[in-house]
Design an enzyme around this catalytic site. Structure first.
Site, mmCIF file in Angstrom:
data_model
loop_
_atom_site.group_PDB
_atom_site.id
_atom_site.type_symbol
_atom_site.label_atom_id
_atom_site.label_comp_id
_atom_site.label_asym_id
_atom_site.label_seq_id
_atom_site.Cartn_x
_atom_site.Cartn_y
_atom_site.Cartn_z
ATOM 1 N N SER A 115 22.389 -2.938 -8.847
ATOM 2 C CA SER A 115 21.340 -3.857 -9.240
ATOM 3 C C SER A 115 20.293 -3.994 -8.135
ATOM 4 O O SER A 115 19.786 -2.999 -7.624
ATOM 5 C CB SER A 115 21.980 -5.212 -9.601
ATOM 6 O OG SER A 115 21.033 -6.044 -10.207
ATOM 7 N N HIS A 138 20.008 -0.762 -13.324
ATOM 8 C CA HIS A 138 19.897 -1.267 -14.696
ATOM 9 C C HIS A 138 18.682 -2.176 -14.791
ATOM 10 O O HIS A 138 18.038 -2.521 -13.788
ATOM 11 C CB HIS A 138 21.171 -1.985 -15.141
ATOM 12 C CG HIS A 138 21.468 -3.237 -14.368
ATOM 13 N ND1 HIS A 138 22.519 -4.077 -14.672
ATOM 14 C CD2 HIS A 138 20.849 -3.824 -13.301
ATOM 15 C CE1 HIS A 138 22.556 -5.103 -13.840
ATOM 16 N NE2 HIS A 138 21.541 -4.966 -13.008
#
Length: 357
Positions: A115, A138
């Site tokens: 992330s 993501h």
């Protein structure tokens, strides 16, 4: 990465942190910060460890990290990451602080850089992936409360933040924003070699275990060659195949009488019986040379005659009629031309003998 609440990867880490904090409270241990900066790791290199969620509700905010980072005076800075991510804006602030620091920054992923932690990793001048580590990207996620208009506004904001993060990957690894958005929507995970292949890391490093030698350099090539020298095990080189023996010679024997018919055999016999005899050449005896008179010598007494033993009569061998009949066929036929000039090869008397006569 998220705006207000943790994403998928951070949720698990948050629950684990809560249990760890309860255990520390029971044992009376002081809670540790989500990062640690050590300026005395080496005279040339300082060390930063990001081993927890990033900022916001999960730890100290970026301003505390940046204030501590200003105290680093070493020319080299190694940032070691093991984080599931956290607050997007806190992570971007930390990444920009690393980019603007005067030290040469090397990012080393020790466990996971997921992330927003993967975005912090992109701030390094060099990115290294330790063995068995992973990097995950993501789309941004968040929590919103309100009406439909608020939800639509939140959707636009999340797409804008995700585009901004995709630009960070594209600036590091190449490609377009939309290409990286496709990978972010699919929540893509990278192993060390995959991260290097896709441009998100510079090297997949290998760390030898304690007591094992490090990887050899080019200068160690002769030593490696000696280690694989098979002469130490009695190897004396390849064994060449022995030459194959030559095939045995075969002798073909046949009977001439069985090879021709009676008519041909009778013709050959008549030809041999009627051949012309070789011309006889009269030999001219050489005149004896006169020798000056010499005093006569008395003849030596003749030795007594010794009776010689009579020769033994050889045993009569059986006559092979067929061999006697074809014996003349194996004798060479005389050459008439050579016989006609044979007398020319007979030596003539020397001139000295004629003169003496």
């Amino acid at each position: 990465m998220n705006i207000t609440l943790p994403g998928k990867a951070a949720t698990l880490m948050a629950s684990q942190r809560e249990r760890a904090e309860k255990q520390r409270e029971q044992l009376g241990i002081e809670a540790r910060s989500w990062y640690r900066i050590t300026n005395a790791a080496s005279s040339d290199e300082a060390e930063v460890m990001l081993y927890d969620e990033v900022g916001g509700w999960y730890g100290a905010t970026a301003d505390q990290f940046i204030a501590d980072l200003r105290g680093v005076t070493a020319p080299n800075l190694r940032v070691r990451i093991n984080s599931p991510g956290g607050s997007v804006f806190e992570g971007i602030a930390i990444a920009n602080a690393l980019r603007s620091h005067p030290a040469n920054v090397t990012v080393q992923v020790d466990g996971i850089a997921a992330s927003i932690a993967s975005v912090i990793a992109m701030a390094g001048d060099r990115i290294e992936m330790a063995p068995n580590t992973m990097l995950m990207i993501h789309d941004a996620s968040g929590l919103c409360m309100g009406n439909a208009s608020d939800m639509a506004e939140m959707e636009e904001l999340l797409d804008l933040i995700s585009d901004n993060i995709a630009d960070a990957y594209a600036a590091r690894a190449g490609g377009t924003r939309e290409q990286w958005r496709e990978r972010m929507r699919a929540e893509t995970w990278y192993l060390p070699d995959d991260a290097v292949e896709n441009g998100l890391a510079d090297e997949a490093i290998t760390t030898p275990k304690a007591g094992e030698p490090a990887a050899p350099d080019e200068d160690d090539e002769p030593e490696m060659a000696r280690a694989f020298d098979l002469a130490a095990y009695g190897y004396a080189g390849p064994r060449w195949a022995e030459p194959e023996p030559k095939p045995a010679q075969v002798t073909l024997t046949f009977n001439l009488g069985e090879s021709i018919d009676e008519h041909v055999f009778e013709t050959l016999r008549q030809m041999v019986n009627h051949r012309d005899p070789a011309p006889e050449v009269a030999a001219t005896p050489a005149e004896p040379q006169q020798v000056p008179d010499e005093p006569a010598e008395e003849p030596a007494p003749e030795p007594a005659a010794v009776a010689e033993p009579e020769p033994e009569t050889p045993a009569v061998e059986p006559v092979d009629e067929w061999a006697a009949a074809v014996a003349h066929l194996t004798q060479p036929k005389p050459d008439p031309w050579a016989e006609a000039f044979a007398h020319l090869a007979i030596p003539q008397p020397s001139s000295s003998a004629a003169t003496a006569a």
